[in-house]
Design an enzyme around this catalytic site. Structure first.
Site, PDB file in Angstrom:
ATOM      1  N   GLU A 175       3.099   1.466   7.635  1.00 43.89           N
ATOM      2  CA  GLU A 175       2.808   2.910   7.494  1.00 43.89           C
ATOM      3  C   GLU A 175       3.231   3.700   8.727  1.00 43.89           C
ATOM      4  O   GLU A 175       2.422   4.408   9.346  1.00 43.89           O
ATOM      5  CB  GLU A 175       1.314   3.108   7.200  1.00 43.89           C
ATOM      6  CG  GLU A 175       0.915   2.509   5.859  1.00 43.89           C
ATOM      7  CD  GLU A 175      -0.516   2.806   5.427  1.00 43.89           C
ATOM      8  OE1 GLU A 175      -1.373   2.984   6.293  1.00 43.89           O
ATOM      9  OE2 GLU A 175      -0.766   2.836   4.213  1.00 43.89           O
ATOM     10  N   GLU A 384       1.188  -2.285  -1.097  1.00 45.00           N
ATOM     11  CA  GLU A 384      -0.255  -2.004  -1.070  1.00 45.00           C
ATOM     12  C   GLU A 384      -0.565  -1.079  -2.226  1.00 45.00           C
ATOM     13  O   GLU A 384       0.156  -0.102  -2.463  1.00 45.00           O
ATOM     14  CB  GLU A 384      -0.686  -1.297   0.217  1.00 45.00           C
ATOM     15  CG  GLU A 384      -0.705  -2.163   1.441  1.00 45.00           C
ATOM     16  CD  GLU A 384      -1.332  -1.473   2.652  1.00 45.00           C
ATOM     17  OE1 GLU A 384      -2.241  -0.636   2.464  1.00 45.00           O
ATOM     18  OE2 GLU A 384      -0.893  -1.775   3.766  1.00 45.00           O
TER      19      GLU A 384
END
Ligand code: BG6
Length: 485
Positions: A175, A384
């Site tokens: 991220e 995810e």
């Protein structure tokens, strides 16, 4: 039609959220180890000095360090084709700049990867999942100083060389786009200002000082570090598939007003696309750069040489996390809502989870189709996705998590539609296939797993593992290649 025969079904973990053993076998502290647990209403506290007798959820986590064989066997029983986890940088270089890597740390990951390969499970490995060695934060303010680029590249090369025959899929930074916002200054780029570092008292994470100029510079250094790692990785094994990893949140305009449309366009660019463009195309988007300049960011840290490095070190695949979507509006009074990394404006068409995240399976389809158009030819992987929920354990140990099944089912259906409409999706690795520590709130109470772990926020629990209802369900999904949901 449907998912390809080699589709990578599996699950995703991060070292700091599952391993525990925070100082075992020579591991150093990482930034994740300096955080207390909170909950949906209480922020996590950052502790510049570890407090005696306080409970740090990452220190023992779910003790994957000593349970990895049992856990990987359970994943194999579910039919996993792939497992994403991270290498904890501080297990390999406890101080970030040690002369030699820590052999015990390297050996641990050899054991984990061997165990996966024994069952035909393909490892997908993140090099940095919010796990910058604490010493790097203390000495160099994380990625703010350029020196950390070299430290990261050395660490990446060490891993690539050691595991070149065991790991094919790599992710450089988890991220990475978190650092486009203040929330990413700590977890993302490891940047803490001197006055906060010197505090004797814990500080709510949200209150850490943010200096946007330094944060953007640190993010740029991560881009350069990632590109250099990609270049080195391909020299070590040209078969490597190295990916970026973006927290992708669709930002919808709350209304069709042109003001809302424009704000949404800008937010999607700055949050979702800026980082992907740098890592996939090797360029900074000019509109994004103009906005940063307008905000007063001095961009002279982007050198000519760096630009070339970014061009030479483009990633092979685009991986991303997807949990929710948000609305955005020019109206300052629109109803606000929480979310992953970033909250937004409440969407009247969507339900929210107990942690206030808006469930939006069609947003995943929207994301997949957008990415396939923006980066044609680049394979995509969802690394995810999942529902963080409270689970109730019945007297016989069972957990009837039909809400989790429902959430995942809707997202798999959306992915399937996207694949059938031409999206090159190669894998689905839902988050936390076994319960782990939550990153945002530091809780065990917020659970994602198909496997329940007896571990609680007061530090109690015997670490035993139990299958939830979703375990058999996901096994059938994998067996049927996504046909039986
Ligand atoms: C992602 C992170 O943002 O979301 C994970 O990469 C994190 O580390 C996941 O655990 C879910 O968030 P949370 O706060 O529910 O753990």
């Amino acid at each position: 039609m449907g998912f390809g025969k080699d589709f990578l079904w599996g699950g995703a973990l991060a070292a700091n959220q599952c391993e525990g053993a925070y100082l075992e076998d020579g591991k150093g502290l990482s930034i994740a180890d300096m955080m207390l647990g909170g909950n949906v209403d209480t922020p996590r506290m950052f502790c510049p000095q570890l407090q005696k007798d306080a409970f740090y959820p990452s220190h023992d986590a779910i003790d994957f360090y000593h349970h990895y064989k049992e856990d990987i066997k359970l994943f194999a029983d579910m039919g996993f084709k792939s497992l994403r986890t991270s290498i904890n940088w501080a297990r390999i270089f406890p101080n970030g700049d040690d002369k030699q890597p820590n052999e015990a740390g390297l050996q641990f990951y050899d054991n984990v990867f061997d165990e996966c390969l024994k069952y035909g499970i393909e490892p997908v490995i993140t090099l940095c999942h919010y796990e910058i060695p604490w010493e790097i934060t203390k000495r160099y303010q994380g990625f703010y100083e350029r020196k950390t680029i070299d430290l990261f590249v050395r660490y990446a090369k060490t891993c690539f060389e050691r595991y070149k025959d065991k790991v094919k899929y790599w992710i450089t930074f988890n991220e990475i786009n978190g650092a486009t916002m203040p929330v990413g200054r700590y977890n993302g780029v490891g940047l803490v200002e001197k006055e906060d570092l010197e505090s004797k008292e814990p500080i709510p994470k949200s209150k850490l000082k943010d200096v946007p100029q330094k944060r953007w510079q640190a993010l740029h250094h991560e881009f350069v570090a990632s590109a250099k790692a990609v270049i080195e990785g391909h020299k070590i094994n040209p078969e490597f598939k190295i990916g970026c990893m973006i927290c992708h949140i669709p930002w919808y305009p709350l209304t069709p007003s042109p003001e809302d449309e424009l704000i949404a366009q800008e937010k999607n660019l700055m949050f979702n696309d800026l980082c992907g463009d740098v890592q996939v195309k090797g360029i900074y988007n000019p509109i994004a750069l103009a906005k940063l300049k307008k905000e007063g960011i001095d961009l002279s840290f982007i050198t000519k040489e760096d630009k070339q490095t970014l061009k030479n070190g483009c990633v092979d695949l685009y991986t991303f996390s997807y949990y929710m979507s948000n609305c955005i509006s020019a109206n300052p009074n629109a109803t606000k809502i929480k979310g992953n990394l970033s909250g937004g404006i409440k969407n009247p068409y969507l339900e929210v989870t107990d942690w206030g995240w808006q469930t939006d399976p069609l947003g995943l389809k929207w994301t997949l189709k957008k990415l396939a158009s923006r980066y044609p030819g680049t394979p995509l992987m969802v690394v995810e996705n999942g529902l963080g929920a409270k689970d109730i354990v019945e007297a016989d140990g069972s957990v009837h998590d039909d809400y989790r099944i429902e959430y995942l089912k809707m997202h798999i259906e959306a992915m399937k539609e996207a694949v059938e409409e031409g999206v090159p999706l190669i894998g689905y690795l839902p988050w936390g296939p076994i319960d782990i520590v939550s990153m945002g709130t530091g809780e065990f109470y917020k659970r994602y797993g198909f496997i329940y772990v007896d571990r609680h926020d007061d530090g109690s629990g015997n670490f035993s593992r139990h299958k939830k209802d979703s375990f058999e369900w996901y096994k059938t999904v994998i067996e049927s290649n996504g046909e039986i949901l």
